[in-house]
Scaffold this active site. Structure first.
Site, PDB file in Angstrom:
ATOM      1  N   GLY A   1       0.842  -1.190   0.000  1.00 32.57           N
ATOM      2  CA  GLY A   1       0.000   0.000   0.000  1.00 32.57           C
ATOM      3  C   GLY A   1       0.870   1.229   0.000  1.00 32.57           C
ATOM      4  N   THR A   2       0.826   1.979  -1.092  1.00 33.95           N
ATOM      5  CA  THR A   2       1.757   3.087  -1.192  1.00 33.95           C
ATOM      6  C   THR A   2       1.374   3.966  -2.366  1.00 33.95           C
ATOM      7  OG1 THR A   2       4.105   3.566  -1.312  1.00 33.95           O
ATOM      8  CG2 THR A   2       3.304   1.903  -2.774  1.00 33.95           C
ATOM      9  N   THR A   3       2.004   5.139  -2.450  1.00 30.53           N
ATOM     10  CA  THR A   3       1.918   5.936  -3.675  1.00 30.53           C
ATOM     11  C   THR A   3       3.312   6.426  -4.007  1.00 30.53           C
ATOM     12  OG1 THR A   3      -0.224   6.751  -2.937  1.00 30.53           O
ATOM     13  CG2 THR A   3       0.780   7.859  -4.807  1.00 30.53           C
TER      14      THR A   3
ATOM     15  N   LYS B   1      10.767   5.492   1.152  1.00 26.32           N
ATOM     16  CA  LYS B   1      10.373   4.776  -0.059  1.00 26.32           C
ATOM     17  C   LYS B   1      11.187   5.209  -1.259  1.00 26.32           C
ATOM     18  CE  LYS B   1       5.787   3.828   1.526  1.00 26.32           C
ATOM     19  NZ  LYS B   1       4.370   3.789   1.255  1.00 26.32           N
TER      20      LYS B   1
ATOM     21  N   SER C   1      -1.024   1.586  -4.514  1.00 25.80           N
ATOM     22  CA  SER C   1      -2.484   1.613  -4.360  1.00 25.80           C
ATOM     23  C   SER C   1      -3.047   3.007  -4.566  1.00 25.80           C
ATOM     24  CB  SER C   1      -2.859   1.100  -2.965  1.00 25.80           C
ATOM     25  OG  SER C   1      -2.180   1.861  -1.994  1.00 25.80           O
TER      26      SER C   1
END
Lengths: 272, 223
Positions: free
Chosen positions: A57-59, A90, A187
């Protein structure tokens, strides 16, 4: 099944003794991944993934423009519904002129990016010149392809500046590798794409591009529950990368949409 | 005929909670001493804290057999390092070694949820949290184990420090004094013991400073 374990090869000389030294076992020999002795490897991996619950879950996003490459990401790591960290890095600094982004399994991305950094440095030492972004992304893609189907989860972008100018590649755990100008992974990527695509122009200045990147991450964290924390923005130019900003997305919200102070209807007066 | 699936799993969860807090010149590492399996208690006096080096202490919850194996591997790698470099490993170096050791078993993981605490090269406290396959980051405080979801929100409330990702860079260590941090840890475990069946019996606290390690034991509820 012959796995490509060249990722672990060390150029350190074998210390003394030979292959029957118990103390150096596992250190002097080329280490390899321990595999469980089971007939149902896929089922075991499925169960162990549930148990391990890797952070997902990340952008993340990256785009090429006139002045180089802009890279941005959020910093939330979630394990199922629990937020395990709000301060995950990240954007991984592979070397002073190349960045990698992290999406998918945190440990997978951290490990393979560190491994890629080692390989890039070895390339420099062996060939007396820096590795190209194309070459670096190919090294990573080939390594991931050899572990295809074993449950690695990596969705990364390799951004850098080499002799041919700015370079951006998307690499994933299937072994896929795509060259492109604009990517968003994770996500929250649909939300980020919306803002990024509508505001993108090739002829942006660095300030405009970083503001666009920051805004895209902010909007993705606003709508995606699995993204949040701090929006980091990096710029890769001909001299290498620089970190432009790191802003808490909660504060960014009030920066973009400040709360108008309510007008008081009655004024309290001192009792005479 | 439906396929028969194995009923035996190589893993078990022995429960327990581990917490670590980093200060300006100290590090507090604490864990309860209850070891359980299912609804039974195996031991009320099992230490989950293990000293790896002078400046690095590991605390792990999860499957204690895997934790024991992991500690053995790290201990022997540290010994080799000492023979080769004639000095002890620093905490950040041990942190990366632990991450790599965990990742080498990526396809058959150590079921261990780790918190590594210690002092960095500048003498400041440092805490590293891990997931089961080796992803790690340096934080100002961390909790892992069965009571972690009860403890973390409270630590966030009391110790929340600016993120290390903000620009300009800010320190993530807590400004609390050592006595205040130990008190906080005791409070936090007392609360977790009330609501988590796998946490309790005794609390073991290790305080790491430049001049040495101090250990404290406190009783917790045994029910």
């Amino acid at each position: 099944m012959k796995l490509d374990t060249s990722g672990f090869e060390t150029s350190m000389p074998v210390i003394g003794f030979g292959s029957n030294s118990e103390m150096l076992d596992g250190v002097s020999s080329v280490p390899s991944f321990d595999l469980p002795r089971t007939t149902d490897f896929d089922g075991f991996q499925k169960k162990s993934v549930e148990m391990v619950k890797p952070a997902k879950g990340t952008t993340t996003l990256a785009f090429i423009f006139k002045e180089g490459v802009m890279v941005a990401a959020d910093s939330r790591a979630s394990m199922g519904g629990y937020i395990s960290s709000q301060s995950v890095k990240k954007i991984i600094e592979i070397n002073p002129y190349m960045l990698g982004t992290m999406a998918g399994g945190a440990a997978d991305c951290q490990f393979w990016h560190r491994n890629l950094g080692i390989k890039c440095r070895l390339h420099e030492l062996a060939n007396k010149r820096r590795i190209s972004v194309s070459g670096a992304s190919k090294l990573l893609a080939n390594m991931l392809y050899s572990y295809r189907g074993m449950g690695l989860s990596v969705g990364t972008m390799i951004a850098g500046w080499d002799e041919t100018g700015p370079g951006l590649y998307y690499v994933d755990n299937e072994g896929g590798r795509l060259k492109g100008d604009r990517f968003s992974v994770g996500s929250g990527s649909p939300y980020a794409y919306g803002v990024l695509d509508s505001g993108y122009k090739f002829d942006m200045s660095i300030e405009e591009a970083s503001e666009l990147a920051r805004r895209s991450i902010y909007h993705a964290t606003f709508r995606d529950g699995a993204s949040g924390g701090v929006a980091s923005v990096y710029h890769v130019g001909p001299q290498g990368w620089t970190k432009l900003s790191g802003d808490d997305v909660g504060e960014l919200h009030y920066h973009y949409y400040p709360v108008a102070p309510a007008t008081a209807e009655h004024v309290m007066e001192e009792a005479a | 005929m439906t396929k028969q699936h194995a009923n035996w799993s190589p893993y078990d969860n022995n429960g327990g909670t581990c917490v670590a807090i980093a200060g300006s010149d100290y590090c507090v590492i604490a864990a309860d001493t209850r070891m359980s399996t299912g609804y039974s208690i195996l031991s009320r006096d099992y230490s989950k804290i293990h000293k790896l080096a002078d400046k690095a202490v590991l605390s792990s919850s999860g499957f204690q057999a895997d934790v024991k194996a992991l500690q053995k591997v790290l201990k022997s790698r540290h010994l080799i390092y000492q023979h080769q470099h004639n000095k002890q490993m620093s905490c950040p170096a041990m942190a990366q070694l632990l991450s790599n050791t965990l990742y080498f078993k990526r396809f058959f993981p150590y079921y261990a949820f780790n918190v590594l605490g210690g002092l960095d090269e500048e003498g400041k406290g440092c805490v590293f949290t891990y997931d089961a396959v080796g992803s790690y980051e340096r934080v100002g405080y961390g909790a892992q184990g069965s009571g972690s979801t009860l403890i973390m929100p409270f630590l966030d409330n009391q110790l929340k420090s600016p993120s290390p990702l903000l620009l300009p860079k800010q320190d993530s260590n807590t400004p609390l004094s050592e006595a205040e941090a130990v008190d906080l840890v005791k409070t936090v475990f007392a609360s977790a013991t009330e609501r988590d069946i796998y946490t309790g019996d005794k609390l073991e606290i290790m305080i790491l400073k430049a001049d040495g390690i101090k250990t404290e034991l406190m009783d917790l509820r045994k029910d």
